[in-house]
Design an enzyme around this catalytic site. Structure first.
Site, PDB file in Angstrom:
ATOM      1  N   PRO A  10       0.792  -1.229   0.000  1.00  0.00           N
ATOM      2  CA  PRO A  10       0.000   0.000   0.000  1.00  0.00           C
ATOM      3  C   PRO A  10       0.826   1.281   0.000  1.00  0.00           C
ATOM      4  CG  PRO A  10      -0.123  -1.118   2.121  1.00  0.00           C
ATOM      5  CD  PRO A  10       0.524  -2.073   1.172  1.00  0.00           C
ATOM      6  N   ASN A  11       0.331   2.224  -0.775  1.00  0.00           N
ATOM      7  CA  ASN A  11       0.856   3.594  -0.881  1.00  0.00           C
ATOM      8  C   ASN A  11       2.171   3.690  -1.644  1.00  0.00           C
ATOM      9  OD1 ASN A  11      -1.302   4.786   0.679  1.00  0.00           O
ATOM     10  ND2 ASN A  11      -0.393   3.738   2.430  1.00  0.00           N
ATOM     11  N   ARG A  18       4.773  10.931  -2.638  1.00  0.00           N
ATOM     12  CA  ARG A  18       4.452  10.676  -1.235  1.00  0.00           C
ATOM     13  C   ARG A  18       5.658  11.027  -0.358  1.00  0.00           C
ATOM     14  NH1 ARG A  18       4.654   4.546   1.243  1.00  0.00           N
ATOM     15  NH2 ARG A  18       3.830   5.111   3.279  1.00  0.00           N
ATOM     16  N   TYR A  23      10.782   9.220   1.225  1.00  0.00           N
ATOM     17  CA  TYR A  23      10.813   8.187   0.189  1.00  0.00           C
ATOM     18  C   TYR A  23      11.433   8.637  -1.137  1.00  0.00           C
ATOM     19  CZ  TYR A  23       7.634   5.891   3.463  1.00  0.00           C
ATOM     20  OH  TYR A  23       7.086   5.309   4.577  1.00  0.00           O
ATOM     21  N   ASN A  72       8.129  -5.365  -0.679  1.00  0.00           N
ATOM     22  CA  ASN A  72       7.959  -4.245   0.250  1.00  0.00           C
ATOM     23  C   ASN A  72       6.478  -4.186   0.544  1.00  0.00           C
ATOM     24  OD1 ASN A  72       7.764  -1.901   1.670  1.00  0.00           O
ATOM     25  ND2 ASN A  72       8.994  -0.662   0.261  1.00  0.00           N
ATOM     26  N   ALA A  75       2.976  -0.717   5.020  1.00  0.00           N
ATOM     27  CA  ALA A  75       2.496  -0.790   6.407  1.00  0.00           C
ATOM     28  C   ALA A  75       2.010  -2.187   6.799  1.00  0.00           C
ATOM     29  CB  ALA A  75       1.385   0.236   6.619  1.00  0.00           C
ATOM     30  N   GLU A  96      12.661  -9.224   2.170  1.00  0.00           N
ATOM     31  CA  GLU A  96      11.887  -8.074   2.665  1.00  0.00           C
ATOM     32  C   GLU A  96      12.699  -6.807   2.419  1.00  0.00           C
ATOM     33  OE1 GLU A  96      11.016  -8.284   6.871  1.00  0.00           O
ATOM     34  OE2 GLU A  96      10.365  -6.189   6.940  1.00  0.00           O
ATOM     35  N   HIS A  98      12.728  -2.423   2.567  1.00  0.00           N
ATOM     36  CA  HIS A  98      12.138  -1.130   2.927  1.00  0.00           C
ATOM     37  C   HIS A  98      13.020  -0.009   2.410  1.00  0.00           C
ATOM     38  CE1 HIS A  98       9.117  -3.018   5.330  1.00  0.00           C
ATOM     39  NE2 HIS A  98      10.061  -3.772   5.865  1.00  0.00           N
ATOM     40  N   ARG A 105      12.541   5.258  12.790  1.00  0.00           N
ATOM     41  CA  ARG A 105      11.216   5.891  12.739  1.00  0.00           C
ATOM     42  C   ARG A 105      10.365   5.467  13.941  1.00  0.00           C
ATOM     43  NH1 ARG A 105       8.898   5.261   6.879  1.00  0.00           N
ATOM     44  NH2 ARG A 105       7.575   6.947   7.657  1.00  0.00           N
TER      45      ARG A 105
HETATM   46  C1  DQA Z   1       8.091   1.254   4.079  1.00  0.00           C
HETATM   47  C2  DQA Z   1       8.111   1.468   5.602  1.00  0.00           C
HETATM   48  C3  DQA Z   1       6.735   1.228   6.194  1.00  0.00           C
HETATM   49  O1  DQA Z   1       6.767   1.442   7.599  1.00  0.00           O
HETATM   50  C4  DQA Z   1       5.715   2.161   5.589  1.00  0.00           C
HETATM   51  O2  DQA Z   1       4.435   1.880   6.090  1.00  0.00           O
HETATM   52  C5  DQA Z   1       5.735   2.152   4.102  1.00  0.00           C
HETATM   53  C6  DQA Z   1       7.024   2.102   3.412  1.00  0.00           C
HETATM   54  C7  DQA Z   1       9.442   1.610   3.428  1.00  0.00           C
HETATM   55  O3  DQA Z   1       9.676   1.160   2.323  1.00  0.00           O
HETATM   56  O4  DQA Z   1      10.239   2.352   4.008  1.00  0.00           O
HETATM   57  O5  DQA Z   1       4.698   2.268   3.450  1.00  0.00           O
HETATM   58  O6  DQA Z   1       7.833  -0.115   3.832  1.00  0.00           O
END
Ligand code: DQA
Length: 138
Positions: A10-11, A18, A23, A72, A75, A96, A98, A105
């Protein structure tokens, strides 16, 4: 040819727009083109969804066929037992990833349901985290 599947949660469709201070300014589509140019020997597929069940469906769909998955989960990393169970259920190794260093954070980002069921984790190198994950499969 090695098949690697990238799955974004998501997102992450909003990368470039964003929270650029967290990011960065680049869209994932544009970064993906760079990756494809850099790794012509790899068949790189990309899937993004904001919907948890669609991420589970994609893991099940490709998880017995590809050589590796780079995920990735956004959240959902911090909440999803369903995604962790899907990763456990498939045969392809999952890395995994990020973009941000989640450990710098909020504390709710310090827990991952996925790390324990993934082959490894690459965290905090910006979009370059995805490149490093690909390198780990080579
Ligand atoms: C994320 C870190 C997560 O905590 C966050 O919710 C994201 C992006 C990252 O790539 O840094 O959506 O996965």
């Amino acid at each position: 040819m090695k098949r690697i599947q990238i799955i974004n949660g998501p997102n992450l469709n909003l990368l470039g727009k964003r929270e650029p201070s967290v990011y960065g300014n680049q869209s994932f589509e544009s970064y993906l083109e760079e990756l494809k140019t850099r790794f012509p020997e790899i068949e790189l597929s990309y899937f993004q969804s904001n919907v948890e069940g669609e991420l589970v469906n994609k893991l099940q769909e490709v998880g017995f066929d590809v050589e590796g998955i780079i995920m990735n989960a956004g959240a959902y990393t911090h909440t999803s037992i369903a995604i962790a169970d899907a990763i456990r259920s498939i045969t392809a190794p999952v890395i995994e990833v990020h973009i941000s260093n989640v450990y710098q954070r909020e504390s709710y980002r310090h827990q991952s349901y996925l790390s324990a069921v993934c082959k490894g984790c690459i965290i905090g190198f910006g979009l370059d985290s995805y490149r490093l994950a690909i390198e780990s499969f080579l």
